[in-house]
Write a protein that holds these residues in place. Structure first.
Motif, PDB file in Angstrom:
ATOM      1  N   ALA A   1       2.294   7.704  -7.220  1.00  0.00           N
ATOM      2  CA  ALA A   1       2.932   8.713  -6.404  1.00  0.00           C
ATOM      3  C   ALA A   1       4.231   9.751  -7.175  1.00  0.00           C
ATOM      4  O   ALA A   1       4.609  10.558  -6.568  1.00  0.00           O
ATOM      5  CB  ALA A   1       3.643   8.062  -5.057  1.00  0.00           C
TER       6      ALA A   1
ATOM      7  N   VAL B   1       1.374   1.840  -7.424  1.00  0.00           N
ATOM      8  CA  VAL B   1       1.253   2.480  -6.250  1.00  0.00           C
ATOM      9  C   VAL B   1       2.564   3.499  -6.361  1.00  0.00           C
ATOM     10  O   VAL B   1       2.238   4.710  -6.193  1.00  0.00           O
ATOM     11  CB  VAL B   1       1.416   1.769  -5.023  1.00  0.00           C
TER      12      VAL B   1
ATOM     13  N   ILE C   1       5.827   3.780  -0.368  1.00  0.00           N
ATOM     14  CA  ILE C   1       6.243   4.764  -0.327  1.00  0.00           C
ATOM     15  C   ILE C   1       7.288   5.389   0.445  1.00  0.00           C
ATOM     16  O   ILE C   1       8.232   5.921   0.029  1.00  0.00           O
ATOM     17  CB  ILE C   1       5.251   5.931  -1.027  1.00  0.00           C
TER      18      ILE C   1
ATOM     19  N   ASP D   1       0.780  -1.185  -0.029  1.00  0.00           N
ATOM     20  CA  ASP D   1      -0.121  -0.058   0.009  1.00  0.00           C
ATOM     21  C   ASP D   1       0.746   1.373  -0.126  1.00  0.00           C
ATOM     22  O   ASP D   1       1.972   1.108  -0.399  1.00  0.00           O
ATOM     23  CB  ASP D   1      -0.946   0.000   1.135  1.00  0.00           C
ATOM     24  N   SER D   2       0.257   2.445   0.259  1.00  0.00           N
ATOM     25  CA  SER D   2       1.088   3.687   0.172  1.00  0.00           C
ATOM     26  C   SER D   2       2.171   3.811   1.291  1.00  0.00           C
ATOM     27  O   SER D   2       3.265   4.371   1.094  1.00  0.00           O
ATOM     28  CB  SER D   2       0.118   4.747   0.429  1.00  0.00           C
TER      29      SER D   2
END
Length: 101
Positions: A92, A88, A59, A55-56
């Motif tokens: 971003a 993902v 990042i 998931d994020s």
């Protein structure tokens, strides 16, 4: 989430497997920091080939590793990125800052 690593000739290869989510991210960032501090690499390869989900939070893991490598005067490469994780990272805009291979 599992992390394996090997260090040789100032190159650090970190292999990730399992799910990289909010619960795993903090511990993973700390583990990567420790590996980098112990080995002082000039090149780090973050291999995502065995990730089943990201998931994020992933990042933040990638950006922190990038900042640590910059502080060490080295480079970070993210390789074998699964399709879901790539979406993902691309959403971003990380490809502008990190070597995504």
């Amino acid at each position: 989430m599992e992390m394996k690593y090997k260090a040789e000739n100032r190159q650090l290869t970190i292999e990730l497997s399992g799910e990289l989510d909010h619960h795993a991210a903090k511990g993973l960032m700390d583990a990567i920091d420790r590996c980098m501090e112990q080995n002082l690499p000039t090149k780090t390869i973050l291999d995502m080939g065995e990730l089943t989900f990201m998931d994020s939070s992933g990042i933040a893991v990638v950006l922190r590793a990038k900042r640590r490598m910059e502080a060490l005067g080295g480079n970070l490469y993210v390789v074998n990125i699964p399709r879901q994780a790539a979406r993902v990272l691309e959403t971003a805009g990380l490809g502008r800052y990190v070597n995504l291979i």
